[in-house]
Design a protein around this motif. Structure first.
Motif, PDB file in Angstrom:
ATOM      1  N   ASN A  56      43.886  24.759  53.145  1.00  0.00           N
ATOM      2  CA  ASN A  56      43.643  25.540  54.504  1.00  0.00           C
ATOM      3  C   ASN A  56      44.135  26.973  54.192  1.00  0.00           C
ATOM      4  N   SER A  57      45.300  27.296  53.380  1.00  0.00           N
ATOM      5  CA  SER A  57      45.622  28.634  53.168  1.00  0.00           C
ATOM      6  C   SER A  57      44.706  29.102  52.263  1.00  0.00           C
ATOM      7  N   PHE A  58      43.906  28.774  51.308  1.00  0.00           N
ATOM      8  CA  PHE A  58      42.925  29.262  50.423  1.00  0.00           C
ATOM      9  C   PHE A  58      41.710  29.497  51.115  1.00  0.00           C
ATOM     10  N   SER A  59      41.580  28.954  52.280  1.00  0.00           N
ATOM     11  CA  SER A  59      40.299  29.021  53.114  1.00  0.00           C
ATOM     12  C   SER A  59      40.087  30.407  54.011  1.00  0.00           C
ATOM     13  N   GLN A  60      41.632  30.869  53.952  1.00  0.00           N
ATOM     14  CA  GLN A  60      41.570  32.006  54.880  1.00  0.00           C
ATOM     15  C   GLN A  60      41.287  33.366  53.919  1.00  0.00           C
ATOM     16  N   ASN A  61      40.505  34.303  54.381  1.00  0.00           N
ATOM     17  CA  ASN A  61      40.461  35.544  53.715  1.00  0.00           C
ATOM     18  C   ASN A  61      41.252  36.569  54.599  1.00  0.00           C
ATOM     19  N   THR A  62      41.201  37.920  53.853  1.00  0.00           N
ATOM     20  CA  THR A  62      42.241  38.938  54.571  1.00  0.00           C
ATOM     21  C   THR A  62      41.064  39.938  54.794  1.00  0.00           C
ATOM     22  N   TYR A  63      41.053  40.592  55.920  1.00  0.00           N
ATOM     23  CA  TYR A  63      39.985  41.527  56.256  1.00  0.00           C
ATOM     24  C   TYR A  63      40.430  42.812  56.888  1.00  0.00           C
ATOM     25  N   VAL A  64      39.754  43.872  56.301  1.00  0.00           N
ATOM     26  CA  VAL A  64      40.275  45.246  56.547  1.00  0.00           C
ATOM     27  C   VAL A  64      39.367  46.128  57.575  1.00  0.00           C
ATOM     28  N   PHE A  65      39.665  46.652  58.815  1.00  0.00           N
ATOM     29  CA  PHE A  65      38.705  47.027  59.686  1.00  0.00           C
ATOM     30  C   PHE A  65      39.198  48.445  59.888  1.00  0.00           C
ATOM     31  N   LEU A  66      38.114  49.512  59.730  1.00  0.00           N
ATOM     32  CA  LEU A  66      38.395  50.869  59.500  1.00  0.00           C
ATOM     33  C   LEU A  66      37.573  51.588  60.723  1.00  0.00           C
ATOM     34  N   GLY A  67      38.203  52.288  61.415  1.00  0.00           N
ATOM     35  CA  GLY A  67      37.888  53.327  62.542  1.00  0.00           C
ATOM     36  C   GLY A  67      37.604  54.559  62.146  1.00  0.00           C
ATOM     37  N   SER A  68      37.086  55.615  63.019  1.00  0.00           N
ATOM     38  CA  SER A  68      36.677  56.671  62.776  1.00  0.00           C
ATOM     39  C   SER A  68      36.340  57.821  63.734  1.00  0.00           C
TER      40      SER A  68
ATOM     41  N   GLN B  98      36.543  43.241  52.856  1.00  0.00           N
ATOM     42  CA  GLN B  98      37.559  42.070  52.393  1.00  0.00           C
ATOM     43  C   GLN B  98      38.375  42.548  51.405  1.00  0.00           C
ATOM     44  N   LEU B  99      39.709  42.134  51.621  1.00  0.00           N
ATOM     45  CA  LEU B  99      41.056  42.521  50.963  1.00  0.00           C
ATOM     46  C   LEU B  99      40.922  41.483  49.722  1.00  0.00           C
ATOM     47  N   ASP B 100      40.970  41.964  48.372  1.00  0.00           N
ATOM     48  CA  ASP B 100      41.469  41.079  47.345  1.00  0.00           C
ATOM     49  C   ASP B 100      42.908  40.939  47.181  1.00  0.00           C
ATOM     50  N   THR B 101      43.444  39.977  47.417  1.00  0.00           N
ATOM     51  CA  THR B 101      44.751  39.932  47.643  1.00  0.00           C
ATOM     52  C   THR B 101      45.575  39.828  46.425  1.00  0.00           C
ATOM     53  N   LEU B 102      44.933  39.600  45.182  1.00  0.00           N
ATOM     54  CA  LEU B 102      45.415  39.571  43.991  1.00  0.00           C
ATOM     55  C   LEU B 102      45.652  41.072  43.303  1.00  0.00           C
ATOM     56  N   LYS B 103      44.243  41.878  43.345  1.00  0.00           N
ATOM     57  CA  LYS B 103      44.347  43.227  42.806  1.00  0.00           C
ATOM     58  C   LYS B 103      44.165  44.263  43.778  1.00  0.00           C
ATOM     59  N   GLY B 104      44.272  44.074  45.169  1.00  0.00           N
ATOM     60  CA  GLY B 104      44.013  45.048  45.964  1.00  0.00           C
ATOM     61  C   GLY B 104      42.753  45.905  46.307  1.00  0.00           C
ATOM     62  N   ASN B 105      41.726  45.465  45.635  1.00  0.00           N
ATOM     63  CA  ASN B 105      40.366  45.852  45.666  1.00  0.00           C
ATOM     64  C   ASN B 105      39.718  45.763  47.196  1.00  0.00           C
ATOM     65  N   LEU B 106      39.100  46.530  47.834  1.00  0.00           N
ATOM     66  CA  LEU B 106      38.332  46.403  48.956  1.00  0.00           C
ATOM     67  C   LEU B 106      36.700  46.406  48.585  1.00  0.00           C
ATOM     68  N   THR B 107      36.233  45.262  49.309  1.00  0.00           N
ATOM     69  CA  THR B 107      34.854  44.927  49.218  1.00  0.00           C
ATOM     70  C   THR B 107      34.059  44.877  50.470  1.00  0.00           C
ATOM     71  N   LYS B 108      33.157  46.065  50.700  1.00  0.00           N
ATOM     72  CA  LYS B 108      32.614  46.051  51.870  1.00  0.00           C
ATOM     73  C   LYS B 108      31.619  44.965  52.409  1.00  0.00           C
TER      74      LYS B 108
ATOM     75  N   GLY C 247      52.889  41.134  54.115  1.00  0.00           N
ATOM     76  CA  GLY C 247      53.738  42.403  53.539  1.00  0.00           C
ATOM     77  C   GLY C 247      53.535  42.713  52.006  1.00  0.00           C
ATOM     78  N   LYS C 248      52.395  42.102  51.190  1.00  0.00           N
ATOM     79  CA  LYS C 248      52.124  42.684  50.170  1.00  0.00           C
ATOM     80  C   LYS C 248      51.575  43.942  49.722  1.00  0.00           C
ATOM     81  N   PHE C 249      50.676  44.430  50.879  1.00  0.00           N
ATOM     82  CA  PHE C 249      49.865  45.642  50.742  1.00  0.00           C
ATOM     83  C   PHE C 249      50.040  46.487  51.991  1.00  0.00           C
ATOM     84  N   LEU C 250      50.099  47.791  51.815  1.00  0.00           N
ATOM     85  CA  LEU C 250      49.778  48.781  52.753  1.00  0.00           C
ATOM     86  C   LEU C 250      48.677  49.689  52.497  1.00  0.00           C
ATOM     87  N   ILE C 251      47.936  49.741  53.807  1.00  0.00           N
ATOM     88  CA  ILE C 251      46.760  50.411  53.403  1.00  0.00           C
ATOM     89  C   ILE C 251      46.810  51.796  54.427  1.00  0.00           C
ATOM     90  N   ALA C 252      46.504  52.950  53.920  1.00  0.00           N
ATOM     91  CA  ALA C 252      46.456  54.239  54.570  1.00  0.00           C
ATOM     92  C   ALA C 252      44.990  54.994  54.623  1.00  0.00           C
TER      93      ALA C 252
END
Length: 374
Positions: A17-29, A43-53, A329-334
């Protein structure tokens, strides 16, 4: 033996169940071009920190601040910000399986220049703050994620002592208490943190309290606010003073126990402090400085809730308005508005320090980021 197999099955299910979840990043402007992708989802790669649109939304003017429903199914945005005689709040449905973000509806924000909004933990109420006219508005939320008509609106006219920036109220954020039974409104224009009791069972949930506001230092310019995970302390970042005030918190009341600068002593003017968040473990606080500095101030938090500055991290861009920590708490996005870039940092849980990871994302006038594991 059967019990052992049962426990192994439960552990396997929880892991799956934990692996079935993904982390998403929402950006406004801040984007006035209706043809532009003014909201983008990654989508945030929670291993390397890459962002994939994965998707985006167009036909929306200046979705400058975003928030999500508790289940992550709906996205809400302050729209038509910094637009004369306008201001709205908009809803979208996010479908991670189909990778779609679908506009649902919008309503008047109840004032000009909405800058912040929050959803009650019940998922039934949306509260937004309007900066220019100094007001707070409450909308009920329908089961399909759409925003209902305005339920409440309170406007304020009082200001403070700064002759240019504090001629009237400027509500800059709307923050629920840890139990979601109070609502706090840092008011940059009035040097106050306003407070209402929030009764989610009422048709008009904002209820006046015996202590309607906490006065801050003069010309502090209170902007954003956050609570410690232990629910005992509150922290307000002050835009104009470049400082953070720390408060003991109890049942809707705030008592100041510390005030500390977000900047080095060598910087004496031009403060533009903006956003503030605490790591999920409660050990570190992060605060952004714009203007001359363009960095993240890092503080340790002791057992009494007091702050100690332990360093700074450049945001590697210009004008960091909003940042976010992921739920682990692993990543901070600015987000850097003027340079239009988004930077992912990996957080050291022991030292609190930040290190850039992954590839930065470019987005014109990017102003807000929210992170949600779904």
């Amino acid at each position: 033996m059967n019990q052992k197999i049962y426990l192994l099955a439960i552990a396997f299910f929880l892991t799956l169940n934990s692996f079935s979840q993904n982390t998403y990043v929402f950006l406004g402007s801040y984007n006035r071009d209706k043809n532009a992708e003014s909201i983008q989802v990654y989508q945030l790669d929670t291993l390397k920190g890459n962002l994939t649109k994965i998707t985006a939304a167009k036909n929306t003017i200046n979705p400058s601040y975003l928030t999500l429903s508790p289940n992550g199914k709906y996205l809400y945005a302050c729209t038509d910000t910094k637009t004369p005689n306008a201001g709205s709040v908009s809803s979208f449905e996010f479908n991670p399986e189909n990778k779609t973000l679908t506009f649902l509806n919008k309503q008047s924000s109840g004032g000009e220049n909405p800058v912040y909004l929050s959803v009650h933990k019940s998922g039934k109420w949306l509260v937004n703050g309007n900066y220019s006219e100094g007001s707070v508005s409450v909308h009920s939320l329908l089961e399909n994620g759409k925003i209902d008509s305005l339920a409440q609106n309170f406007q304020y006219t009082d200001g403070s002592t700064h002759k240019e920036r504090q001629t009237r109220s400027h509500v800059h954020s709307t923050v629920f208490s840890p139990q979601n039974d109070y609502l706090f409104l840092p008011d940059l224009g009035a040097d106050k943190i306003r407070c209402y009791r929030f009764d989610a069972t009422l048709k008009q949930p904002l209820v006046a309290t015996k202590v309607p506001f906490t006065k801050t230092d003069l010309e502090a310019g209170p902007r954003h606010f956050t609570f410690h995970p232990n629910r005992k302390f509150g922290y307000c970042i002050e835009e104009m003073a470049g400082a953070i005030s720390v408060y003991d918190y109890h049942d809707g009341t705030l008592k100041q126990i510390q005030r500390i600068n977000t900047h080095p002593d060598s910087i004496t003017s031009g403060f533009e402090s903006s956003d503030i968040h605490i790591s999920p473990d409660g050990k570190f606080l992060y605060a952004t400085n714009r203007g001359k500095e363009n960095n993240i101030a890092i503080f340790s938090i002791d057992e009494k809730g007091l702050l100690k500055n332990i360093g700074y991290q450049s945001t590697l861009g210009n004008h960091p308005r909003v940042f976010a920590l992921d739920e682990s708490g692993k990543f901070l996005i600015a987000t850097n508005v003027n340079s239009g870039n988004v930077i992912v940092f990996k957080r050291n849980p022991k030292t609190g320090m930040l290190k850039k990871v992954g590839k930065e994302v470019q987005m014109e006038n990017v102003s807000c980021v929210q992170i949600k594991r779904i």
